[in-house]
Write a protein that holds these residues in place. Structure first.
Motif, PDB file in Angstrom:
ATOM      1  N   TYR A 168      41.015  23.128  12.857  1.00  0.00           N
ATOM      2  CA  TYR A 168      41.139  24.621  13.842  1.00  0.00           C
ATOM      3  C   TYR A 168      42.232  25.698  12.831  1.00  0.00           C
ATOM      4  CZ  TYR A 168      38.657  23.309  18.137  1.00  0.00           C
ATOM      5  OH  TYR A 168      37.954  22.882  18.918  1.00  0.00           O
ATOM      6  N   LYS A 220      48.842  34.438  19.919  1.00  0.00           N
ATOM      7  CA  LYS A 220      48.123  35.477  21.061  1.00  0.00           C
ATOM      8  C   LYS A 220      47.070  35.213  20.982  1.00  0.00           C
ATOM      9  CE  LYS A 220      52.678  37.815  21.640  1.00  0.00           C
ATOM     10  NZ  LYS A 220      52.920  38.347  22.528  1.00  0.00           N
ATOM     11  N   LYS A 221      45.994  34.474  19.938  1.00  0.00           N
ATOM     12  CA  LYS A 221      44.125  34.533  19.649  1.00  0.00           C
ATOM     13  C   LYS A 221      44.383  32.917  20.218  1.00  0.00           C
ATOM     14  CE  LYS A 221      44.638  37.957  15.927  1.00  0.00           C
ATOM     15  NZ  LYS A 221      43.745  37.725  14.613  1.00  0.00           N
ATOM     16  N   PRO A 222      43.171  33.387  20.665  1.00  0.00           N
ATOM     17  CA  PRO A 222      42.039  31.559  20.338  1.00  0.00           C
ATOM     18  C   PRO A 222      42.325  30.612  19.006  1.00  0.00           C
ATOM     19  CG  PRO A 222      40.921  33.823  21.702  1.00  0.00           C
ATOM     20  CD  PRO A 222      42.030  34.170  20.749  1.00  0.00           C
ATOM     21  N   LEU A 223      41.885  29.327  19.488  1.00  0.00           N
ATOM     22  CA  LEU A 223      41.823  28.601  18.464  1.00  0.00           C
ATOM     23  C   LEU A 223      41.104  28.339  17.349  1.00  0.00           C
ATOM     24  CD1 LEU A 223      44.240  26.924  20.364  1.00  0.00           C
ATOM     25  CD2 LEU A 223      42.703  25.039  18.947  1.00  0.00           C
ATOM     26  N   ASP A 281      49.625  36.804  29.461  1.00  0.00           N
ATOM     27  CA  ASP A 281      50.416  36.120  27.641  1.00  0.00           C
ATOM     28  C   ASP A 281      51.532  34.953  27.929  1.00  0.00           C
ATOM     29  OD1 ASP A 281      50.384  39.353  26.405  1.00  0.00           O
ATOM     30  OD2 ASP A 281      48.529  37.554  26.777  1.00  0.00           O
ATOM     31  N   PHE A 316      38.467  22.235  30.866  1.00  0.00           N
ATOM     32  CA  PHE A 316      39.288  21.843  30.388  1.00  0.00           C
ATOM     33  C   PHE A 316      40.909  22.753  29.874  1.00  0.00           C
ATOM     34  CE2 PHE A 316      37.020  18.584  28.092  1.00  0.00           C
ATOM     35  CZ  PHE A 316      36.335  18.811  28.263  1.00  0.00           C
ATOM     36  N   TYR A 333      45.127  22.462  28.024  1.00  0.00           N
ATOM     37  CA  TYR A 333      45.754  21.328  27.197  1.00  0.00           C
ATOM     38  C   TYR A 333      47.104  22.436  26.920  1.00  0.00           C
ATOM     39  CZ  TYR A 333      41.642  19.013  25.036  1.00  0.00           C
ATOM     40  OH  TYR A 333      40.559  18.834  24.606  1.00  0.00           O
ATOM     41  N   GLN A 346      50.391  22.953  24.767  1.00  0.00           N
ATOM     42  CA  GLN A 346      50.890  23.052  23.125  1.00  0.00           C
ATOM     43  C   GLN A 346      52.405  22.956  22.958  1.00  0.00           C
ATOM     44  OE1 GLN A 346      50.124  25.713  20.846  1.00  0.00           O
ATOM     45  NE2 GLN A 346      50.482  24.297  18.615  1.00  0.00           N
ATOM     46  N   LEU A 397      53.101  26.659  25.910  1.00  0.00           N
ATOM     47  CA  LEU A 397      52.038  27.186  25.680  1.00  0.00           C
ATOM     48  C   LEU A 397      51.012  26.582  26.138  1.00  0.00           C
ATOM     49  CD1 LEU A 397      50.783  30.011  24.622  1.00  0.00           C
ATOM     50  CD2 LEU A 397      50.092  28.720  22.569  1.00  0.00           C
ATOM     51  N   PHE A 426      46.846  25.995  26.924  1.00  0.00           N
ATOM     52  CA  PHE A 426      45.434  27.049  26.941  1.00  0.00           C
ATOM     53  C   PHE A 426      44.071  26.137  28.002  1.00  0.00           C
ATOM     54  CE2 PHE A 426      45.882  28.953  22.637  1.00  0.00           C
ATOM     55  CZ  PHE A 426      47.160  28.415  22.058  1.00  0.00           C
ATOM     56  N   ARG A 454      33.716  24.162  27.315  1.00  0.00           N
ATOM     57  CA  ARG A 454      32.027  24.188  26.863  1.00  0.00           C
ATOM     58  C   ARG A 454      31.101  24.599  27.624  1.00  0.00           C
ATOM     59  NH1 ARG A 454      33.060  18.766  25.030  1.00  0.00           N
ATOM     60  NH2 ARG A 454      34.055  20.058  22.770  1.00  0.00           N
ATOM     61  N   LEU A 473      33.540  23.726  22.229  1.00  0.00           N
ATOM     62  CA  LEU A 473      34.504  24.478  22.561  1.00  0.00           C
ATOM     63  C   LEU A 473      35.219  25.943  23.064  1.00  0.00           C
ATOM     64  CD1 LEU A 473      37.636  21.777  23.262  1.00  0.00           C
ATOM     65  CD2 LEU A 473      36.528  22.333  25.451  1.00  0.00           C
ATOM     66  N   TRP A 525      37.686  28.978  23.891  1.00  0.00           N
ATOM     67  CA  TRP A 525      39.452  28.495  23.600  1.00  0.00           C
ATOM     68  C   TRP A 525      39.915  29.344  24.663  1.00  0.00           C
ATOM     69  CZ3 TRP A 525      42.438  24.605  23.574  1.00  0.00           C
ATOM     70  CH2 TRP A 525      42.205  22.508  22.416  1.00  0.00           C
ATOM     71  N   GLY A 526      40.594  29.710  25.515  1.00  0.00           N
ATOM     72  CA  GLY A 526      41.395  31.140  25.736  1.00  0.00           C
ATOM     73  C   GLY A 526      42.695  31.373  24.734  1.00  0.00           C
ATOM     74  N   ALA A 527      43.037  32.076  24.587  1.00  0.00           N
ATOM     75  CA  ALA A 527      44.634  33.357  23.710  1.00  0.00           C
ATOM     76  C   ALA A 527      45.967  32.366  24.374  1.00  0.00           C
ATOM     77  CB  ALA A 527      44.650  34.639  23.620  1.00  0.00           C
TER      78      ALA A 527
END
Lengths: 117, 113
Positions: free
Chosen positions: A35, A40-43, B9, B34, B36, B38, B88, B90, B94, B101, B103-105
């Protein structure tokens, strides 16, 4: 300790260099992922390997070249990168059933912070 | 196009107060959901997931999330925030078992003493 180890943790390279990122998982999983994480961006999913076979390549530029010699190791070879490629590159692994993405969670490494000058 | 939105944000919460981190999605089918987390200079860690069943899912570190099908939301909650929850977060979705997946930002959660 997540069971997924990435090296190096930090890498600075020029646009003409060739370098590689390494990932190793000790979890017995059959799927491994690369990945790209930008602020500030989606993975962004780059590549997926299932039982050493590449199953997805999400339109990643050819300057990124993955290699998966076995189910426990994954590499990302880098050459002639651009400054916009600077990001955190995350490796992940999971158990993935044949023919599907599965419902299990991903286990991530701590990432390789790449800076392209 | 299928997408996941984390509308904030950053979320600031005082220690000891309840916290909510929002996630809404626009995907087809019956999605798997899901969360997650970080922590600084670390990779992502799985917190919890919803596949089916009870709409309230409990996960690691005292977190829980509520699936709301009509509102297509999966908000992350904790009754009493700790400074160590600062990280952070996330949300990921899915669409079905044969899909990767989405993902959100990410939402930066800051817990102040």
């Amino acid at each position: 300790e997540t069971g997924v180890t990435q090296t190096p943790r930090h890498l600075v390279m020029g646009m003409t260099n060739k370098k590689s990122l390494k990932c190793e998982q000790h979890l017995g999983h059959n799927a491994m992922y690369w990945y790209k994480q930008s602020a500030k961006k989606p993975l962004e999913l780059m590549f997926v390997y299932n039982f050493k076979e590449q199953t997805e390549n999400n339109s990643v530029p050819s300057r990124f070249s993955p290699e998966c010699p076995n189910s426990s190791h994954l590499f990302l070879h880098l050459h002639t990168l651009q400054p916009e490629d600077s990001a955190l590159y995350l490796c992940a692994s999971s158990h993935r059933p044949a023919g599907g993405a599965g419902t299990g969670e991903l286990f991530f490494g701590e990432g390789s912070r790449l800076t392209v000058l | 196009a299928q997408s996941v939105a984390q509308p904030e944000d950053q979320v600031n919460v005082a220690e000891g107060n309840p916290l909510t981190v929002k996630c809404t999605y626009s995907v087809s089918g019956n999605p798997y959901l899901f969360w997650y987390v970080q922590y600084p200079n670390r990779g992502l860690q799985f917190l919890l997931k919803y596949i089916t069943g009870d709409n309230l899912v409990k996960g690691s570190y005292g977190f829980e999330a509520e699936f709301n099908k009509s509102q297509t939301s999966f908000h992350l909650k904790k009754p009493s925030a700790l400074v160590s929850d600062s990280a952070l977060y996330f949300c990921a979705v899915r669409p079905d078992s044969n899909y990767q997946l989405i993902w959100g930002a990410g939402t930066k959660l800051i817990i102040k003493p």
